[in-house]
Each structure stands twice: as structure tokens, then as C-alpha cells.
Design an enzyme around this catalytic site. Sequence first.
Site, mmCIF file in Angstrom:
data_model
loop_
_atom_site.group_PDB
_atom_site.id
_atom_site.type_symbol
_atom_site.label_atom_id
_atom_site.label_comp_id
_atom_site.label_asym_id
_atom_site.label_seq_id
_atom_site.Cartn_x
_atom_site.Cartn_y
_atom_site.Cartn_z
ATOM 1 N N ASN A 1 48.783 40.006 43.268
ATOM 2 C CA ASN A 1 48.938 39.777 41.830
ATOM 3 C C ASN A 1 48.835 41.142 41.157
ATOM 4 O O ASN A 1 47.740 41.703 41.054
ATOM 5 C CB ASN A 1 47.830 38.834 41.344
ATOM 6 C CG ASN A 1 47.812 38.693 39.838
ATOM 7 O OD1 ASN A 1 48.779 39.067 39.160
ATOM 8 N ND2 ASN A 1 46.729 38.153 39.306
ATOM 9 N N GLY B 1 44.267 41.161 43.820
ATOM 10 C CA GLY B 1 44.616 41.830 42.573
ATOM 11 C C GLY B 1 44.688 43.336 42.770
ATOM 12 O O GLY B 1 45.669 43.875 43.288
ATOM 13 N N GLY B 2 43.613 44.025 42.411
ATOM 14 C CA GLY B 2 43.588 45.495 42.416
ATOM 15 C C GLY B 2 44.123 46.124 43.700
ATOM 16 O O GLY B 2 44.921 47.068 43.660
ATOM 17 N N GLY C 1 38.054 41.451 40.041
ATOM 18 C CA GLY C 1 38.104 42.769 39.428
ATOM 19 C C GLY C 1 36.742 43.419 39.260
ATOM 20 O O GLY C 1 36.609 44.433 38.573
ATOM 21 N N HIS D 1 45.690 31.188 36.468
ATOM 22 C CA HIS D 1 44.805 32.324 36.779
ATOM 23 C C HIS D 1 43.670 32.372 35.754
ATOM 24 O O HIS D 1 43.881 32.078 34.574
ATOM 25 C CB HIS D 1 45.608 33.630 36.759
ATOM 26 C CG HIS D 1 44.847 34.778 37.329
ATOM 27 N ND1 HIS D 1 43.898 35.464 36.603
ATOM 28 C CD2 HIS D 1 44.863 35.335 38.559
ATOM 29 C CE1 HIS D 1 43.371 36.408 37.374
ATOM 30 N NE2 HIS D 1 43.932 36.355 38.565
ATOM 31 N N GLU E 1 42.336 34.712 34.209
ATOM 32 C CA GLU E 1 42.595 35.560 33.033
ATOM 33 C C GLU E 1 43.451 34.811 32.014
ATOM 34 O O GLU E 1 43.294 34.986 30.806
ATOM 35 C CB GLU E 1 43.245 36.886 33.474
ATOM 36 C CG GLU E 1 42.229 37.772 34.179
ATOM 37 C CD GLU E 1 42.799 38.748 35.187
ATOM 38 O OE1 GLU E 1 44.014 38.984 35.199
ATOM 39 O OE2 GLU E 1 41.999 39.282 35.999
ATOM 40 N N LYS F 1 49.222 41.840 38.133
ATOM 41 C CA LYS F 1 48.745 41.716 36.742
ATOM 42 C C LYS F 1 49.637 42.534 35.808
ATOM 43 O O LYS F 1 50.826 42.656 36.062
ATOM 44 C CB LYS F 1 47.279 42.134 36.642
ATOM 45 C CG LYS F 1 46.400 41.452 37.683
ATOM 46 C CD LYS F 1 44.940 41.586 37.373
ATOM 47 C CE LYS F 1 44.143 41.097 38.563
ATOM 48 N NZ LYS F 1 42.777 40.742 38.208
ATOM 49 N N SER G 1 38.177 40.547 44.476
ATOM 50 C CA SER G 1 37.743 41.818 45.077
ATOM 51 C C SER G 1 37.961 41.879 46.590
ATOM 52 O O SER G 1 37.140 42.451 47.309
ATOM 53 C CB SER G 1 36.280 42.108 44.715
ATOM 54 O OG SER G 1 36.140 42.230 43.305
ATOM 55 N N GLU H 1 39.177 31.376 43.225
ATOM 56 C CA GLU H 1 38.862 32.698 42.690
ATOM 57 C C GLU H 1 37.639 32.601 41.777
ATOM 58 O O GLU H 1 37.786 32.321 40.581
ATOM 59 C CB GLU H 1 40.053 33.240 41.901
ATOM 60 C CG GLU H 1 41.304 33.418 42.720
ATOM 61 C CD GLU H 1 42.166 34.539 42.175
ATOM 62 O OE1 GLU H 1 42.493 35.449 42.944
ATOM 63 O OE2 GLU H 1 42.479 34.540 40.965
HETATM 64 C C1 PEP Z 1 43.232 38.364 40.972
HETATM 65 O O1 PEP Z 1 43.622 38.891 39.963
HETATM 66 O O2 PEP Z 1 43.709 37.269 41.305
HETATM 67 C C2 PEP Z 1 42.225 39.051 41.782
HETATM 68 C C3 PEP Z 1 41.710 38.400 42.795
HETATM 69 O O3 PEP Z 1 41.882 40.314 41.411
HETATM 70 P P1 PEP Z 1 40.989 41.371 42.250
HETATM 71 O O4 PEP Z 1 41.473 41.312 43.679
HETATM 72 O O5 PEP Z 1 41.269 42.678 41.598
HETATM 73 O O6 PEP Z 1 39.579 40.929 42.141
#
Ligand code: PEP
Length: 257
Positions: free
Chosen positions: A10, A235-236, A173, A95, A97, A12, A214, A167
Site C-alpha cells: 500500500n 505500507g512503509g 506506521g 483501510h 486511515e 498510500k 509495521s 491491521e
Molecule cells: C498499511 O498502511 O496498511 C500499513 C500496514 O502500513 P505500515 O506497514 O507502514 O505500518
Amino acid sequence: MNRTPFVAGNWKMNKTAAEARALINVLRDPLRGIAGVEKVVCPPFTSIFAIASLLDGSGVGLGAQDMHWEEKGAFTGEVAPNMVKEFCGYVIVGHSERRAYFSETDETVNRKLRAALKFDLIPIVCVGETLDQYESGLTGEVVSRQMKLGFADVDSAHASRIVVAYEPVWAIGTGKASSGENANYVHAKVIRPALSELFGESNAQAIRILYGGSVTAANASEFFSQSDIDGALVGGASLKPDEFVAIVKSSKESKGE
Ligand code: PEP
């Protein structure tokens, strides 16, 4: 039950179209070389068209990060399911967010999920509790409710196409991932039973449940070695080619045949 491992990135709100093309040019060949894992990247809408042709023949799927449930009309700023379907095979729905910053509710998640299935997209449906809820011991209750309301009126004929992502909001994040054991408990004792109640046990066994929050190359195997964690929503780390490729490899090593 053998479930094909699934890893989605993702991105983002990151990467211009030019940056997205550059990232795919680095990711494409290493990802192509990892068979037996379903791999997906989810860039911002503006980069979907820019990278679609670069992914042809790569074995890497393309997903949107969200979409509207309506098919067309006066919904300024929104993107319809058939517009997503023109380029993508997947869509992230619900999600945290979107839930936290854009008023997404279990009811809108449900509308989006049903629209995705209608348009033959594979939905990646996100559920997860906040830190307060986690600390109050409410994880099971919150996730069960998100499952019940988010998946209402979904025909079990489509169920096996759905992908669920657990999640925990406190892990997204933050660099503070859940433990593999804790995530597996939620997958095995909350999400899969909820899927079984909704769609029957054999469908529930076929559905991939991802962990997200994460995930990095360093901790990926802790998750993939668990019985009910079938992959990751990343994500990141999905913006760092070496990290993302290592996470995909790790899923194959832990889960692959
Ligand atoms: C996400 O945005 O779905 C996510 C899991 O982010 P991160 O891996 O950065 O925690």
C-alpha cells in the site's frame, strides 16, 4: 488448507507518476522471479495508469487504495468501480486511515466490498482495533463487529475471492508491530470463525487473512511462520524495493510449497 501466500504494498499518498514508474522498474524483475506468491502493488490513483503497462507479464497485480460504490454520477473527486476495473484487479477497502480521516464506516465498507465483488475485483478488506480498544481488551469484540457489518449480505459464492487484512491501528506506521502470536490469535480465533459463520467453514478456510502493521524484512518471517497468517499488507516498507522484495521472498520461504 493450502492458501497461496499474498503480499500487497500500500503506497498510500506517495510517489508521483514518474516516481512510481521508477519504483516499478526496480521491483518488476525481482518480483517476477518469485513464483507461488500473489503480489500486488497499490499506488495512488494518479499512478495506476502510469504503471499498468509496465506490469504486463510481470506476475505483479495492480490495486487501487479505495473506490466509490456508485457506478457513476455527481460524486466529485470519487472513482467508480468500473474505472478501477479498467486497470486493476484489486482494491483495498476500509483501510483504517480511510475510517479515521475520511469517515469510512462499516456500512460504507460493506457497500464498497459488494461493489468490488460485482465488478469482479478482488477486495482486500481491512479490519482492526485502535490502541484504546486493544488496551481495553476489546479487540475480539471490535473486529467481530467490523466483520459482521462489513461483510453483511455478501453472497458466499464470491467469498473465496475476498482477502481480509487484520491491521491493528496501533501497529500501522508506528514501527510497533504486533507479535506474530497475537496477530495469529486474532486471525484464527476471531476473523476465521467470523468468516465461517458468514460463509461456511470451507469458504472460511480458503480465504487469505493478511497481517498489516509495521511489517519489515526483519520481522516478516515471524508473521509468515504462523498458521493463520497468509500474507501481509505492507505500507512503509513497500516503498523500499529491497525491503518489499525480501518480504515477498520471506512469505514464499515460510508458506510456499
Ligand atoms: C498499511 O498502511 O496498511 C500499513 C500496514 O502500513 P505500515 O506497514 O507502514 O505500518
